[in-house]
Design a protein around this motif. Structure first.
Motif, PDB file in Angstrom:
ATOM      1  N   LEU A  41     160.210  61.329   6.540  1.00 40.20           N
ATOM      2  CA  LEU A  41     159.323  61.329   5.368  1.00 40.20           C
ATOM      3  C   LEU A  41     158.879  59.903   5.043  1.00 40.20           C
ATOM      4  N   PRO A  42     157.571  59.680   4.906  1.00 46.60           N
ATOM      5  CA  PRO A  42     157.081  58.318   4.679  1.00 46.60           C
ATOM      6  C   PRO A  42     157.526  57.778   3.322  1.00 46.60           C
ATOM      7  N   PHE A  43     157.881  56.527   3.309  1.00 44.71           N
ATOM      8  CA  PHE A  43     158.275  55.805   2.089  1.00 44.71           C
ATOM      9  C   PHE A  43     159.445  56.460   1.350  1.00 44.71           C
ATOM     10  N   LEU A  44     160.320  57.136   2.102  1.00 47.60           N
ATOM     11  CA  LEU A  44     161.473  57.752   1.442  1.00 47.60           C
ATOM     12  C   LEU A  44     162.548  56.700   1.142  1.00 47.60           C
ATOM     13  N   PHE A  45     162.711  55.755   2.073  1.00 46.18           N
ATOM     14  CA  PHE A  45     163.797  54.778   1.919  1.00 46.18           C
ATOM     15  C   PHE A  45     163.260  53.411   1.493  1.00 46.18           C
ATOM     16  N   ASP A  46     163.908  52.817   0.494  1.00 49.16           N
ATOM     17  CA  ASP A  46     163.487  51.486   0.033  1.00 49.16           C
ATOM     18  C   ASP A  46     163.795  50.437   1.103  1.00 49.16           C
ATOM     19  N   ASP A  47     164.954  50.601   1.719  1.00 53.89           N
ATOM     20  CA  ASP A  47     165.413  49.623   2.720  1.00 53.89           C
ATOM     21  C   ASP A  47     166.557  50.273   3.508  1.00 53.89           C
ATOM     22  N   SER A  48     167.146  49.527   4.447  1.00 53.04           N
ATOM     23  CA  SER A  48     168.169  50.182   5.270  1.00 53.04           C
ATOM     24  C   SER A  48     169.456  50.445   4.474  1.00 53.04           C
ATOM     25  N   ASP A  49     169.700  49.700   3.402  1.00 48.84           N
ATOM     26  CA  ASP A  49     170.884  50.005   2.579  1.00 48.84           C
ATOM     27  C   ASP A  49     170.744  51.397   1.955  1.00 48.84           C
ATOM     28  N   HIS A  50     169.524  51.669   1.475  1.00 44.70           N
ATOM     29  CA  HIS A  50     169.255  52.993   0.892  1.00 44.70           C
ATOM     30  C   HIS A  50     169.500  54.087   1.940  1.00 44.70           C
ATOM     31  N   VAL A  90     172.364  57.157   1.916  1.00 45.27           N
ATOM     32  CA  VAL A  90     172.025  58.582   2.075  1.00 45.27           C
ATOM     33  C   VAL A  90     172.803  59.194   3.253  1.00 45.27           C
ATOM     34  N   LEU A  91     172.794  58.496   4.385  1.00 47.93           N
ATOM     35  CA  LEU A  91     173.424  59.078   5.579  1.00 47.93           C
ATOM     36  C   LEU A  91     174.948  59.131   5.460  1.00 47.93           C
ATOM     37  N   GLU A  92     175.505  58.219   4.690  1.00 48.21           N
ATOM     38  CA  GLU A  92     176.970  58.229   4.562  1.00 48.21           C
ATOM     39  C   GLU A  92     177.461  59.168   3.456  1.00 48.21           C
ATOM     40  N   GLY A  93     176.535  59.744   2.704  1.00 48.24           N
ATOM     41  CA  GLY A  93     176.912  60.638   1.609  1.00 48.24           C
ATOM     42  C   GLY A  93     176.729  62.108   1.963  1.00 48.24           C
ATOM     43  N   PRO A  94     176.627  62.957   0.940  1.00 49.96           N
ATOM     44  CA  PRO A  94     176.536  64.411   1.177  1.00 49.96           C
ATOM     45  C   PRO A  94     175.305  64.830   1.988  1.00 49.96           C
ATOM     46  N   VAL A  95     174.197  64.069   1.862  1.00 52.13           N
ATOM     47  CA  VAL A  95     173.002  64.427   2.638  1.00 52.13           C
ATOM     48  C   VAL A  95     173.279  64.233   4.138  1.00 52.13           C
ATOM     49  N   GLY A  96     173.925  63.124   4.464  1.00 57.40           N
ATOM     50  CA  GLY A  96     174.287  62.861   5.869  1.00 57.40           C
ATOM     51  C   GLY A  96     175.193  63.957   6.399  1.00 57.40           C
ATOM     52  N   GLN A  97     176.136  64.410   5.559  1.00 55.19           N
ATOM     53  CA  GLN A  97     177.052  65.472   5.979  1.00 55.19           C
ATOM     54  C   GLN A  97     176.281  66.762   6.278  1.00 55.19           C
ATOM     55  N   LYS A  98     175.257  67.038   5.451  1.00 52.82           N
ATOM     56  CA  LYS A  98     174.464  68.261   5.687  1.00 52.82           C
ATOM     57  C   LYS A  98     173.702  68.153   7.001  1.00 52.82           C
ATOM     58  N   ILE A  99     173.276  66.938   7.340  1.00 58.04           N
ATOM     59  CA  ILE A  99     172.577  66.723   8.614  1.00 58.04           C
ATOM     60  C   ILE A  99     173.542  66.988   9.774  1.00 58.04           C
ATOM     61  N   LEU A 100     174.758  66.491   9.644  1.00 55.40           N
ATOM     62  CA  LEU A 100     175.754  66.720  10.703  1.00 55.40           C
ATOM     63  C   LEU A 100     176.084  68.210  10.822  1.00 55.40           C
ATOM     64  N   ASP A 101     176.181  68.882   9.672  1.00 56.86           N
ATOM     65  CA  ASP A 101     176.472  70.320   9.690  1.00 56.86           C
ATOM     66  C   ASP A 101     175.347  71.083  10.382  1.00 56.86           C
ATOM     67  N   ALA A 102     174.105  70.628  10.141  1.00 53.70           N
ATOM     68  CA  ALA A 102     172.952  71.332  10.724  1.00 53.70           C
ATOM     69  C   ALA A 102     172.992  71.272  12.249  1.00 53.70           C
ATOM     70  N   GLY A 122     168.224  64.630  -2.944  1.00 52.07           N
ATOM     71  CA  GLY A 122     169.476  63.881  -2.739  1.00 52.07           C
ATOM     72  C   GLY A 122     169.184  62.482  -2.192  1.00 52.07           C
ATOM     73  N   ALA A 123     168.217  62.396  -1.281  1.00 52.25           N
ATOM     74  CA  ALA A 123     167.857  61.088  -0.719  1.00 52.25           C
ATOM     75  C   ALA A 123     167.166  60.228  -1.770  1.00 52.25           C
ATOM     76  N   LEU A 124     166.279  60.847  -2.540  1.00 48.07           N
ATOM     77  CA  LEU A 124     165.559  60.087  -3.582  1.00 48.07           C
ATOM     78  C   LEU A 124     166.519  59.570  -4.651  1.00 48.07           C
ATOM     79  N   PRO A 142     152.034  62.715  -1.198  1.00 42.68           N
ATOM     80  CA  PRO A 142     151.733  64.127  -1.485  1.00 42.68           C
ATOM     81  C   PRO A 142     152.147  65.110  -0.386  1.00 42.68           C
ATOM     82  N   ILE A 143     152.574  64.635   0.781  1.00 40.63           N
ATOM     83  CA  ILE A 143     152.991  65.610   1.821  1.00 40.63           C
ATOM     84  C   ILE A 143     154.399  66.167   1.534  1.00 40.63           C
ATOM     85  N   TYR A 144     155.183  65.502   0.692  1.00 37.38           N
ATOM     86  CA  TYR A 144     156.574  65.940   0.496  1.00 37.38           C
ATOM     87  C   TYR A 144     156.718  67.446   0.209  1.00 37.38           C
ATOM     88  N   PRO A 145     155.964  67.994  -0.764  1.00 43.63           N
ATOM     89  CA  PRO A 145     156.202  69.404  -1.105  1.00 43.63           C
ATOM     90  C   PRO A 145     156.022  70.367   0.069  1.00 43.63           C
TER      91      PRO A 145
END
Ligand code: LMR
Length: 331
Positions: free
Chosen positions: A107-116, A120-132, A323-325, A307-310
């Motif tokens: 998704l474009p412009f989702l992350f402010d920087d690599s810390d962001h 995200v990847l080290e939290g619950p969203v990252g876990q959902k990606i691994l589960d997928a 969760g990422a936002l 505007p593509i997000y939805p």
């Protein structure tokens, strides 16, 4: 008689020592990837090989195949699932067919920087990606960095209007397709191994790449302009398959996991440095003019692309996007 007996005993002893060494074949990990060796992924894979081979004392061998020399990323999923390949590190976009959730990272412009991104990847969203990916017979081992993507073409692309009508090479992701359609451009899916010739022959006019890929694949030879748009992120999920993973014993799995952890730290540090080094090299090449965006120009890109997000609330999951936002510090 005694002498013969002694010789026989000695022979048996030698055989007993030598035969198991021959009989015991090493476990082989074929690690397929598509980028040059001198990139964050290329270097992390080499480091992983070194650690695993040293620590397993040859019990586990890692064969790294860079530069699409074994498979390109679009083809690697099937051999990975059938255990013809044991490891790969495709970018998130390449998982589209198997686990649509991974398009989140596109998704474009989702992350402010690599810390962001890391939060995200080290939290619950990252876990959902691994589960997928887990539900598809794969085992996600680590997230590896590359960097933010920059736009390139044979003319400056400064405003979203500049991109209109141009053919952009994209990875196989519906998000990337929507991103370029949003600025009235024409996205075309191509494997990474074909990008240089497609740009050279005018099959496509433009591309989006992090700096290490842009430089090591010599795209600067066939693209006169590069805009530091940082509009989207390119990173990787290192995966193995369940068939291979469950064939290992606990010790072997622990050794591989630890080596993967250390290679991730190593590669991710390199990714930051390589981004700067390769920008300097692109400039030094004298072949590509590098353009920076003013805050107002960046804002215009955001306005065109957000505007593509939805469109992706269903396929990626609104919970993942939210969760990422929520991890952004700019909100
Ligand atoms: C691409 O296809 O552009 C990237 O996924 C290549 C890579 O692995 O960095």
């Amino acid at each position: 008689m005694r002498k013969i007996k002694l010789v026989l005993i000695a022979l048996v002893a030698v055989l007993l020592a030598v035969v198991p060494a021959f009989a015991k074949k090493p476990i082989v990990i074929k690690f397929s990837h598509v980028v040059a060796v001198d990139t964050p992924k290329g270097q992390a894979a080499e480091y992983f090989k070194k650690l695993v081979e040293e620590r397993s004392h040859g019990e586990i061998k890692v064969e790294v195949y860079p530069n699409s020399s074994l498979f390109n990323d679009n083809d690697v999923m099937t051999p990975l699932m059938t255990n013809a390949v044991q490891m790969a590190a495709p970018s998130f976009s390449k998982f589209t067919k198997f686990a649509k959730q991974l398009q989140l990272v596109d998704l474009p412009f989702l992350f402010d920087d690599s810390d962001h991104l890391h939060r995200v990847l080290e939290g619950p969203v990252g876990q959902k990606i691994l589960d997928a990916v887990g539900s598809k017979g794969l085992v996600g081992l680590a997230f590896w960095d590359n960097g933010f993507k920059e736009l390139s073409a044979n003319k400056p692309i400064i405003t979203p209007e500049d991109a209109a009508g141009m053919k952009f090479r994209i990875m196989s992701s519906k998000v990337l397709e929507a991103q370029f359609k949003a600025v009235n451009a024409n996205p075309q899916v191509l494997p990474f191994s074909e990008v240089y010739s497609a740009l050279q022959q005018g099959v496509v006019d433009a591309a989006e790449n992090p700096l290490s890929n842009f430089y090591t694949k010599k795209f600067y030879e066939v693209q006169s302009d590069l805009t530091l748009s940082n509009h989207g992120y390119l990173g990787y999920l290192v995966v193995t398959n369940k068939m291979f993973w469950s064939s290992l014993n606990e010790q072997q799995r622990a050794l591989i996991s630890q080596a993967m952890k250390e290679s991730t730290v190593y590669g991710n540090k390199l990714a930051q440095k390589m981004d700067e080094d390769y920008l300097a090299k692109v400039k030094e090449s004298g072949k590509t003019t590098v353009h920076e965006l003013t805050p107002a120009q960046r804002k215009a890109w955001k306005k065109a692309l957000l505007p593509i997000y939805p469109e992706f609330y269903d396929s990626i999951g609104k919970d993942l996007i939210d969760g990422a936002l929520a991890e952004s510090k700019e909100m």
